[in-house]
Design a protein around this motif. Structure first.
Motif, short mmCIF file in Angstrom:
data_model
loop_
_atom_site.label_atom_id
_atom_site.label_comp_id
_atom_site.label_asym_id
_atom_site.label_seq_id
_atom_site.Cartn_x
_atom_site.Cartn_y
_atom_site.Cartn_z
N ALA A 457 0.80 -1.22 0.00
CA ALA A 457 0.00 0.00 0.00
C ALA A 457 0.84 1.27 0.00
CB ALA A 457 -0.91 0.00 1.23
N ALA A 458 2.15 1.16 0.25
CA ALA A 458 2.96 2.38 0.33
C ALA A 458 4.42 2.06 0.05
CB ALA A 458 2.82 3.00 1.72
N ASP A 459 5.15 3.05 -0.42
CA ASP A 459 6.61 2.96 -0.47
C ASP A 459 7.04 2.98 0.99
OD1 ASP A 459 6.37 3.18 -3.18
OD2 ASP A 459 7.76 4.87 -3.40
N SER A 460 7.60 1.91 1.47
CA SER A 460 7.78 1.83 2.92
C SER A 460 8.71 0.70 3.32
CB SER A 460 6.41 1.58 3.56
OG SER A 460 5.87 0.38 3.05
N PHE A 504 3.24 -0.94 7.27
CA PHE A 504 4.02 -0.19 6.29
C PHE A 504 4.53 1.08 6.97
CE2 PHE A 504 0.52 -2.33 4.09
CZ PHE A 504 1.14 -2.97 3.04
N ARG A 505 5.83 1.18 7.18
CA ARG A 505 6.39 2.37 7.84
C ARG A 505 7.04 3.29 6.81
NH1 ARG A 505 11.44 3.91 9.88
NH2 ARG A 505 12.36 1.88 9.42
N LEU A 506 6.58 4.52 6.77
CA LEU A 506 7.11 5.47 5.79
C LEU A 506 8.24 6.29 6.42
CD1 LEU A 506 4.02 4.88 5.02
CD2 LEU A 506 4.22 6.94 3.64
N TYR A 511 7.92 8.63 -0.90
CA TYR A 511 6.69 9.08 -1.55
C TYR A 511 5.57 8.87 -0.54
CZ TYR A 511 2.64 8.13 -4.63
OH TYR A 511 1.40 8.10 -5.22
N HIS A 512 4.82 9.95 -0.23
CA HIS A 512 3.95 9.88 0.94
C HIS A 512 2.47 9.65 0.67
CE1 HIS A 512 6.90 10.27 4.03
NE2 HIS A 512 5.92 10.27 4.92
N ARG A 513 2.16 9.19 -0.53
CA ARG A 513 0.77 8.84 -0.78
C ARG A 513 0.60 7.35 -0.53
NH1 ARG A 513 -2.31 12.76 -4.35
NH2 ARG A 513 -1.17 14.66 -3.85
N PHE A 514 -0.55 6.99 0.02
CA PHE A 514 -0.81 5.56 0.21
C PHE A 514 -1.93 5.11 -0.72
CE2 PHE A 514 -2.47 8.03 3.87
CZ PHE A 514 -3.84 7.88 3.68
N HIS A 515 -1.87 3.84 -1.09
CA HIS A 515 -2.75 3.30 -2.13
C HIS A 515 -3.55 2.12 -1.57
CE1 HIS A 515 -0.69 5.27 -5.76
NE2 HIS A 515 -0.07 5.75 -4.69
N VAL A 576 4.51 14.52 11.23
CA VAL A 576 3.66 14.16 10.09
C VAL A 576 2.36 13.56 10.62
CG1 VAL A 576 3.60 12.95 7.89
CG2 VAL A 576 5.74 13.74 8.80
N PHE A 598 -0.14 11.41 3.76
CA PHE A 598 0.28 12.00 5.03
C PHE A 598 1.01 13.31 4.72
CE2 PHE A 598 0.54 7.38 5.98
CZ PHE A 598 -0.33 7.33 7.06
N SER B 1 5.05 8.31 9.78
CA SER B 1 3.69 7.82 9.62
C SER B 1 3.70 6.35 9.17
CB SER B 1 2.89 8.68 8.67
OG SER B 1 3.76 9.38 7.81
N THR B 2 2.59 5.72 9.42
CA THR B 2 2.54 4.27 9.20
C THR B 2 1.13 3.89 8.74
OG1 THR B 2 4.27 3.58 10.75
CG2 THR B 2 2.45 2.08 10.49
N VAL B 3 1.08 2.86 7.90
CA VAL B 3 -0.21 2.26 7.56
C VAL B 3 -0.17 0.82 8.07
CG1 VAL B 3 -1.60 1.39 5.66
CG2 VAL B 3 -0.67 3.70 5.54
N GLU B 27 12.89 -5.41 8.68
CA GLU B 27 11.93 -4.77 7.79
C GLU B 27 12.33 -4.99 6.33
OE1 GLU B 27 10.24 -0.83 9.90
OE2 GLU B 27 12.41 -0.83 9.65
N LEU B 29 12.15 -3.39 2.53
CA LEU B 29 11.90 -2.17 1.75
C LEU B 29 11.03 -2.53 0.55
CD1 LEU B 29 12.84 0.81 1.82
CD2 LEU B 29 14.69 0.15 0.29
N VAL B 30 9.85 -1.93 0.47
CA VAL B 30 8.93 -2.27 -0.63
C VAL B 30 8.42 -0.98 -1.29
CG1 VAL B 30 8.12 -4.41 0.44
CG2 VAL B 30 6.89 -2.27 0.89
N SER B 31 7.84 -1.15 -2.48
CA SER B 31 7.22 -0.01 -3.18
C SER B 31 5.74 -0.31 -3.38
CB SER B 31 7.87 0.17 -4.55
OG SER B 31 9.24 0.40 -4.41
N VAL B 32 4.99 0.75 -3.62
CA VAL B 32 3.56 0.61 -3.94
C VAL B 32 3.42 -0.36 -5.11
CG1 VAL B 32 1.56 1.80 -4.91
CG2 VAL B 32 2.93 2.90 -3.12
#
Lengths: 602, 48
Positions: A457-460, A504-506, A511-515, A576, A598, B1-3, B27, B29-32
């Protein structure tokens, strides 16, 4: 100047010991040579000429270059009418305040504060007493000024003194009296208390002693490459009883002895300031005060009302986001740098994410210690929120756009500008850039035609667990973490109990948009107010801190045909804390679609 | 921030590499858009 109008009488039974104690405390400030010699004899007689830290303190510091820690206590006051009172003490640029008293004519505070006294620095303290019952603001009723160096060198048998308080509009009118005490901290105690504080911060398992790995972290944080290269040797030298650990006393001795011949501490692990190598006492004084700042150990609080104040303490360094204001992270890495290991899924390699050592130290101190827990209870939560709100205002200003090129340069290996939808000139504020969109196709969606395949869901930095138990075993150490706690009462947790958990930790440069990770219909959004702790692993791995269940967050539920319900929890963090959504309840969404972002703010 | 995403029990088969790293407290490292896992309901029909 204040006028001492009366003196308190010490308990007769304690007179001898308190006099000796006061003499020792005044050891470093007495300007009379003969008197100093006499004091030196008294000091030797009572302490012997032993080796170790006490021995090293026999070396007197001359009044000319005196630096010491004065412990000022605002005890109580006698005013002429009933009110709820508070007192402030200002010395130089520092201002501290007491708690507010009960409604009374005779407020009692017993508030202590350690103050740095330097020969060429400020030494006249202004003490002001305020009534607080006014709805709009506190109103100053009386004040006095006291030369602390003069006060400390007076020959007095009393533990505290009483000063008259003057009307601020006319210094002829006495409006009350205030009792206070002031003493110089014993340098031996300063060193020991410093060693104790250092030990408590790197003593991760809290067994009261340092293992070699804990000791290594400490030496690294001192920023001394030479010392870092011979930490094994230093560890052996410190571990006098050879039990494989360094105790508090052993650490104090090492610091005292080593700092004399070859200083270990080149920079302050808290504020990063470079410390003079030749001035051991000043080093200890600086570190003691810096480590005390904001710990809640002191009864008087600084308030951190301005940027400057906040930046002096470690409050501002409580998250990896701190460098958005200073850009100092990473610039002085050297031996003070620490790292978090991350596995890069794309390159299939372990990579190190550098994080400044002093930030690691500060975060550990706050989030992984009992001291930190006290700090959280004494107002740090509110400060984190205020810092975040303020940062949001700053990052939404037009001036903040000037920081974008610096930021891009700083993270040049990690931000790919060719992926960004618009050129840099397009962004009018830093926050605009922070929530930048990417060009279509910059993030290919795996198995886009298959809704039974979930995506990231995010670059993280991601952690994935089959169930709650695994997440607690391997990652989340907060004692209160639970699925119910995470999702809150409004969402029926039974659906999710024992479900899989993906975190998912950013990081700042991401890139701070989540999908959307899945396709489906958005059932509902639930706002959960809360704190803005950092979500760094240091906090997540702390048993004292429950960032995921106490932070501000928004929970959305997505109903899918393939996975059933999926809870999507967007959690704000220090700096943030602003969460924005681009979809609404009832929308049908496809996996990979933008869901929100965020940004800086509270 | 975190999801944080929470899935219903036994509804997803998470990719093994992600689980293995996490089990080492590491952890990833991943991408959308990278694959996360597969719905268990259709696992028997899927050959990825």
């Amino acid at each position: 100047m204040g006028h001492a109008s009366s003196k308190g009488l010490p308990d007769a039974s304690e007179e001898d010991s308190s006099r000796l104690s006061r003499l020792k405390q005044k050891l470093h400030i007495n300007r009379n040579h003969h008197h100093r010699q006499r004091l030196r004899r008294i000091f030797r007689r009572s302490h012997g000429n032993s080796s170790g830290s006490s021995g090293s303190c026999l070396k007197l510091v001359s009044a000319e270059d005196f630096a010491g820690i004065a412990l000022l206590t605002l005890v109580s006051a006698e005013m002429k009418f009933k009110d709820k009172w508070l007192a402030c003490v200002s010395l130089g640029e520092q201002t501290y305040r007491t708690e507010i008293s009960d409604q009374t004519e005779k407020p009692v505070w017993n508030s202590e504060k350690k103050l740095l006294l330097e020969r060429n620095g400020p030494h006249v303290a202004r003490i002001s007493v305020f009534e607080t019952n006014r709805i709009s603001k506190n109103n100053i009723v009386g004040y006095c000024e006291i030369d602390l160096l003069e006060f400390l060198t007076q020959d007095s048998d009393s533990d505290f003194e009483v000063f008259e308080l003057f009307d601020p509009s006319s210094s002829d009118i006495v409006v009350g009296k205030i009792s206070l005490s002031c003493s110089v901290e014993d340098p031996i105690e300063t060193e020991k208390s410093f060693a104790r504080r250092l030990l408590s911060i790197v003593d991760y398992n809290q067994d009261g002693r340092l293992s070699f790995s804990e000791f290594s972290d400490l030496i690294k944080a001192f920023g001394n490459q030479v010392a870092a290269n011979k930490k094994e040797e230093l560890f052996k030298a410190a571990d006098k009883n050879g039990d494989g650990f360094v105790s508090m006393d052993e650490l104090a001795d090492l610091l005292a002895i080593q700092q004399e011949k070859e200083p270990l501490i080149n920079c302050c692990p808290v504020c990063g300031e470079i410390l003079g190598v030749s001035d051991r006492l000043n080093t200890v004084v600086h570190l003691s005060l810096c480590f005390d700042e904001g710990t809640g150990n002191e009864a008087m609080t600084g308030g951190f009302l301005t940027d400057k104040e906040a930046s002096y303490g470690w409050m501002f360094k409580l998250s990896e986001w701190a460098h958005f204001s200073s850009y100092d992270v990473g610039l002085n890495f050297g031996s003070s740098a620490s790292h978090i290991l991350v596995f890069d899924r794309k390159t299939k390699r372990l990579v190190e994410e550098l994080i400044d050592g002093k930030i690691v130290m500060s975060m550990r101190a706050l989030y992984q210690s009992k001291i930190g827990l006290c700090l959280m209870d004494s107002g740090a939560k509110e400060i984190l929120y205020k810092i975040s709100e303020k940062q949001g205002r700053k990052m939404n200003s037009a001036e903040s756009a000037e920081d974008i090129p610096k930021f891009v340069e700083f993270f040049k290996d990690q931000i790919k500008l060719d992926e960004v939808k618009y050129p840099l000139e397009h962004f009018k504020t830093f926050n605009d850039f922070f929530i930048r969109e990417l060009k279509p196709g910059a993030r290919p969606i795996a198995f886009i035609e298959r809704d039974d395949v979930a995506i990231c869901a995010a670059d993280s930095r991601l952690m994935a667990f089959k169930n709650l138990e695994d997440s607690l075993r391997f990652w989340i150490k907060g004692r209160k973490f639970s699925i119910q706690g995470l999702l809150g009462k409004e969402i029926c947790p039974s659906t999710f109990v024992d479900g899989a958990l993906i975190i998912f930790r950013l990081a700042p440069q991401d890139y701070h948009r989540f999908h959307f990770p899945v396709s489906g219909i958005i059932d509902q959004f639930v706002n959960v107010p809360g704190n803005l702790y950092t979500v760094n692993p240091i906090a997540v791995n702390s048993e004292y801190c429950n960032v995921f269940t106490e932070n501000k967050r928004v929970i959305s539920i997505i109903s899918t045909a393939e996975f059933g319900k999926v809870a999507f929890v967007a959690i704000g963090a220090t700096m943030v804390g602003s969460i924005t959504f681009l979809k609404k309840e009832g929308d049908y969404v496809n996996k990979g679609d933008e869901f929100g972002y965020f940004s800086f703010g509270g | 921030s975190t999801v944080i995403c929470v899935f219903e029990k036994d509804s997803i088969l998470i990719d093994e590499d992600l689980l293995a790293n996490s089990a080492r407290s590491l952890e990833t490292l991943v991408s959308v858009g990278m694959k996360l896992g597969v719905a268990t309901r259709k696992q028997s029909e899927i050959d990825l």
